[in-house]
Design a protein around this motif. Structure first.
Motif, PDB file in Angstrom:
ATOM      1  N   SER A 155      44.561  26.110  47.390  1.00 34.70           N
ATOM      2  CA  SER A 155      43.225  25.890  47.953  1.00 34.70           C
ATOM      3  C   SER A 155      42.091  26.377  47.051  1.00 34.70           C
ATOM      4  O   SER A 155      40.917  26.111  47.340  1.00 34.70           O
ATOM      5  CB  SER A 155      43.109  26.580  49.310  1.00 34.70           C
ATOM      6  N   VAL A 156      42.391  27.098  45.973  1.00 35.38           N
ATOM      7  CA  VAL A 156      41.342  27.631  45.100  1.00 35.38           C
ATOM      8  C   VAL A 156      40.470  26.500  44.565  1.00 35.38           C
ATOM      9  O   VAL A 156      40.952  25.446  44.156  1.00 35.38           O
ATOM     10  CB  VAL A 156      41.956  28.452  43.943  1.00 35.38           C
ATOM     11  N   THR A 157      39.155  26.742  44.592  1.00 37.97           N
ATOM     12  CA  THR A 157      38.207  25.750  44.069  1.00 37.97           C
ATOM     13  C   THR A 157      37.444  26.263  42.857  1.00 37.97           C
ATOM     14  O   THR A 157      36.894  25.476  42.091  1.00 37.97           O
ATOM     15  CB  THR A 157      37.181  25.355  45.144  1.00 37.97           C
ATOM     16  N   CYS A 158      37.409  27.596  42.685  1.00 39.70           N
ATOM     17  CA  CYS A 158      36.625  28.178  41.594  1.00 39.70           C
ATOM     18  C   CYS A 158      37.216  29.527  41.204  1.00 39.70           C
ATOM     19  O   CYS A 158      37.600  30.312  42.078  1.00 39.70           O
ATOM     20  CB  CYS A 158      35.167  28.356  42.043  1.00 39.70           C
ATOM     21  N   VAL A 159      37.289  29.778  39.903  1.00 39.90           N
ATOM     22  CA  VAL A 159      37.685  31.087  39.386  1.00 39.90           C
ATOM     23  C   VAL A 159      36.533  31.637  38.566  1.00 39.90           C
ATOM     24  O   VAL A 159      35.951  30.935  37.729  1.00 39.90           O
ATOM     25  CB  VAL A 159      38.959  30.999  38.525  1.00 39.90           C
ATOM     26  N   ILE A 160      36.190  32.902  38.818  1.00 35.78           N
ATOM     27  CA  ILE A 160      35.103  33.567  38.101  1.00 35.78           C
ATOM     28  C   ILE A 160      35.700  34.704  37.286  1.00 35.78           C
ATOM     29  O   ILE A 160      36.433  35.539  37.816  1.00 35.78           O
ATOM     30  CB  ILE A 160      34.033  34.079  39.082  1.00 35.78           C
TER      31      ILE A 160
ATOM     32  N   ALA B 250      42.327  19.541  37.614  1.00 37.02           N
ATOM     33  CA  ALA B 250      41.142  19.601  36.754  1.00 37.02           C
ATOM     34  C   ALA B 250      39.854  19.863  37.522  1.00 37.02           C
ATOM     35  O   ALA B 250      38.856  20.296  36.930  1.00 37.02           O
ATOM     36  CB  ALA B 250      41.014  18.300  35.956  1.00 37.02           C
ATOM     37  N   ALA B 251      39.854  19.652  38.830  1.00 44.05           N
ATOM     38  CA  ALA B 251      38.623  19.823  39.611  1.00 44.05           C
ATOM     39  C   ALA B 251      38.270  21.286  39.848  1.00 44.05           C
ATOM     40  O   ALA B 251      37.139  21.597  40.240  1.00 44.05           O
ATOM     41  CB  ALA B 251      38.758  19.107  40.958  1.00 44.05           C
ATOM     42  N   ILE B 252      39.210  22.212  39.617  1.00 52.21           N
ATOM     43  CA  ILE B 252      38.925  23.635  39.816  1.00 52.21           C
ATOM     44  C   ILE B 252      37.922  24.092  38.771  1.00 52.21           C
ATOM     45  O   ILE B 252      38.093  23.862  37.570  1.00 52.21           O
ATOM     46  CB  ILE B 252      40.215  24.473  39.727  1.00 52.21           C
ATOM     47  N   LYS B 253      36.874  24.760  39.230  1.00 52.67           N
ATOM     48  CA  LYS B 253      35.803  25.201  38.330  1.00 52.67           C
ATOM     49  C   LYS B 253      36.115  26.571  37.737  1.00 52.67           C
ATOM     50  O   LYS B 253      36.686  27.422  38.406  1.00 52.67           O
ATOM     51  CB  LYS B 253      34.463  25.233  39.077  1.00 52.67           C
ATOM     52  N   LEU B 254      35.708  26.785  36.490  1.00 57.89           N
ATOM     53  CA  LEU B 254      35.852  28.066  35.794  1.00 57.89           C
ATOM     54  C   LEU B 254      34.467  28.542  35.372  1.00 57.89           C
ATOM     55  O   LEU B 254      33.776  27.854  34.615  1.00 57.89           O
ATOM     56  CB  LEU B 254      36.727  27.920  34.546  1.00 57.89           C
ATOM     57  N   ILE B 255      34.072  29.711  35.876  1.00 57.99           N
ATOM     58  CA  ILE B 255      32.767  30.271  35.525  1.00 57.99           C
ATOM     59  C   ILE B 255      32.985  31.530  34.692  1.00 57.99           C
ATOM     60  O   ILE B 255      33.627  32.490  35.143  1.00 57.99           O
ATOM     61  CB  ILE B 255      31.937  30.595  36.777  1.00 57.99           C
TER      62      ILE B 255
ATOM     63  N   GLN C 239      25.810  34.917  43.382  1.00 61.09           N
ATOM     64  CA  GLN C 239      24.836  33.898  42.979  1.00 61.09           C
ATOM     65  C   GLN C 239      25.396  32.492  43.187  1.00 61.09           C
ATOM     66  O   GLN C 239      24.720  31.602  43.704  1.00 61.09           O
ATOM     67  CB  GLN C 239      24.449  34.094  41.514  1.00 61.09           C
ATOM     68  N   TYR C 240      26.638  32.304  42.789  1.00 58.99           N
ATOM     69  CA  TYR C 240      27.268  30.991  42.917  1.00 58.99           C
ATOM     70  C   TYR C 240      27.354  30.563  44.382  1.00 58.99           C
ATOM     71  O   TYR C 240      27.135  29.394  44.721  1.00 58.99           O
ATOM     72  CB  TYR C 240      28.660  31.036  42.284  1.00 58.99           C
ATOM     73  N   CYS C 241      27.637  31.508  45.251  1.00 60.24           N
ATOM     74  CA  CYS C 241      27.828  31.192  46.669  1.00 60.24           C
ATOM     75  C   CYS C 241      26.542  30.735  47.351  1.00 60.24           C
ATOM     76  O   CYS C 241      26.602  30.153  48.450  1.00 60.24           O
ATOM     77  CB  CYS C 241      28.407  32.398  47.401  1.00 60.24           C
ATOM     78  N   GLN C 242      25.410  30.986  46.747  1.00 63.11           N
ATOM     79  CA  GLN C 242      24.162  30.492  47.324  1.00 63.11           C
ATOM     80  C   GLN C 242      24.003  28.991  47.134  1.00 63.11           C
ATOM     81  O   GLN C 242      23.147  28.364  47.756  1.00 63.11           O
ATOM     82  CB  GLN C 242      22.961  31.233  46.712  1.00 63.11           C
ATOM     83  N   GLN C 243      24.849  28.411  46.280  1.00 59.07           N
ATOM     84  CA  GLN C 243      24.731  26.982  45.970  1.00 59.07           C
ATOM     85  C   GLN C 243      25.810  26.137  46.644  1.00 59.07           C
ATOM     86  O   GLN C 243      25.731  24.910  46.623  1.00 59.07           O
ATOM     87  CB  GLN C 243      24.839  26.781  44.446  1.00 59.07           C
ATOM     88  N   VAL C 244      26.850  26.785  47.194  1.00 53.11           N
ATOM     89  CA  VAL C 244      28.009  26.045  47.700  1.00 53.11           C
ATOM     90  C   VAL C 244      28.426  26.579  49.066  1.00 53.11           C
ATOM     91  O   VAL C 244      27.996  27.650  49.495  1.00 53.11           O
ATOM     92  CB  VAL C 244      29.210  26.161  46.723  1.00 53.11           C
ATOM     93  N   GLU C 245      29.278  25.815  49.747  1.00 48.78           N
ATOM     94  CA  GLU C 245      29.862  26.247  51.013  1.00 48.78           C
ATOM     95  C   GLU C 245      31.323  25.841  51.080  1.00 48.78           C
ATOM     96  O   GLU C 245      31.744  24.873  50.440  1.00 48.78           O
ATOM     97  CB  GLU C 245      29.116  25.620  52.202  1.00 48.78           C
ATOM     98  N   LYS C 246      32.093  26.607  51.851  1.00 50.40           N
ATOM     99  CA  LYS C 246      33.495  26.295  52.148  1.00 50.40           C
ATOM    100  C   LYS C 246      34.360  26.200  50.894  1.00 50.40           C
ATOM    101  O   LYS C 246      35.293  25.409  50.833  1.00 50.40           O
ATOM    102  CB  LYS C 246      33.592  25.005  52.966  1.00 50.40           C
ATOM    103  N   GLU C 247      34.050  27.025  49.915  1.00 52.66           N
ATOM    104  CA  GLU C 247      34.893  27.090  48.725  1.00 52.66           C
ATOM    105  C   GLU C 247      35.828  28.292  48.817  1.00 52.66           C
ATOM    106  O   GLU C 247      35.608  29.225  49.606  1.00 52.66           O
ATOM    107  CB  GLU C 247      34.047  27.161  47.455  1.00 52.66           C
ATOM    108  N   VAL C 248      36.870  28.253  48.004  1.00 50.98           N
ATOM    109  CA  VAL C 248      37.808  29.374  47.867  1.00 50.98           C
ATOM    110  C   VAL C 248      37.673  29.889  46.445  1.00 50.98           C
ATOM    111  O   VAL C 248      38.051  29.198  45.489  1.00 50.98           O
ATOM    112  CB  VAL C 248      39.251  28.944  48.169  1.00 50.98           C
TER     113      VAL C 248
END
Length: 296
Positions: free
Chosen positions: A163-168, A189-194, A271-280
């Protein structure tokens, strides 16, 4: 020859779920739970596992402490000598810890016009000219990238049930984010890396000034990032005072046992969470708080 990595108690580190931010789930991947206490245990294993140099050559690396401790352990496993290059800005507590663990180290004077990390990297390059030494160069080492592709990225996907959508991830040498990103590119490939660096570091950004986070940041892009930049979705720079505040919150409110770079990455997550919702969102927590008590 080294045993499989997991037999050393390295890897398969737990996820700690934190309170949701703006309807996003937040997890810390607690790399302090590794044997040797940090994510650099993985990196050191990957580097030493594939070393192809005579065993009497002195393995040398520029490090603020964690990688030095881990490289020393695995070099001893293979009967190799090791020298850790620190600089004058590395806190005395870390030096004492290396001494206690029997790690040979050299304090590199900070060269005028350079920062501490760049000064010790320059020293490592000088030693490499002497055939007695071999610099493993964590900043541009595909074996250090590969181990995170093989283990860290896979664990994140499995432990979040996909379910992961983003790794920081805090970025210094760049090996962790590069390896995780290459794994995700091959399977999801859709998982974001910050990538996150301290304000004043110029891995991704351009404003240069001093900063305190010894485990992250660099002048310019390390080779690992240059080669794998396409896996990094976005980047942020966080000021020291914000990193310290979040470091304190994570340890005092949630007993997370994390270091300053995790505070920095958590601030980026907010900061990232202010731009998105319902991410893991999974934040890499590279080490524990033991070496940072003076900042509490």
């Amino acid at each position: 020859m080294l045993k499989p990595m997991y037999e050393y108690g390295i890897g398969k580190t737990p996820l700690l779920e934190l309170p949701m931010i703006h309807n996003n789930r937040i997890f810390l991947k607690l790399e302090s739970r590794n044997y040797l206490g940090s994510i650099k245990a993985r990196t050191a294993y990957g580097i030493v596992r594939n070393l192809n140099v005579p065993r009497d050559r002195i393995i040398v690396e520029s490090t603020s402490g964690n990688l030095g401790l881990a490289l020393n352990f695995f070099c001893k496993e293979e009967g190799r000598p090791f020298l850790c290059l620190l600089d004058e800005t590395v806190i005395r507590r870390k030096q004492q810890h290396l001494e206690k663990c029997g790690v040979a180290y050299e304090i590199v004077p900070v060269i005028r016009g350079l920062d501490g990390r760049t000064s010790r990297i320059k020293r490592a390059g000088e030693l490499m000219q002497n055939e007695q030494y071999y610099w493993v160069n964590q900043y541009d080492n595909e074996d250090g990238v590969l181990i995170h592709q093989e283990t860290t990225g896979r664990e994140i996907l499995e432990d979040t049930d996909g379910s992961v959508t983003c790794v920081i991830c805090a970025v210094g040498s760049g090996g962790t984010i590069a390896g995780i990103g290459e794994y995700f590119k091959s399977v999801r490939a859709a998982i974001k890396l910050i990538g996150v660096e301290p304000y004043g570091s110029t891995i991704f950004h351009t404003h240069e000034e001093s900063y305190i986070t010894a485990g992250a940041g660099l002048r310019g892009k390390p080779g690992n990032i240059q080669k794998h930049l396409n896996v990094v979705t976005d980047s942020m720079a966080i000021k020291d005072e914000v990193s310290l505040k979040k470091f304190s919150e994570l340890n005092n409110l949630y007993s997370a046992n994390v270091g300053i770079t995790t505070g920095m990455a958590y601030a980026a997550a907010e900061q990232y969470c202010q731009q998105v919702e319902k991410e893991v969102i999974v934040i890499i927590a590279p080490d524990g708080m033991e070496m940072y008590n003076e900042y509490m």
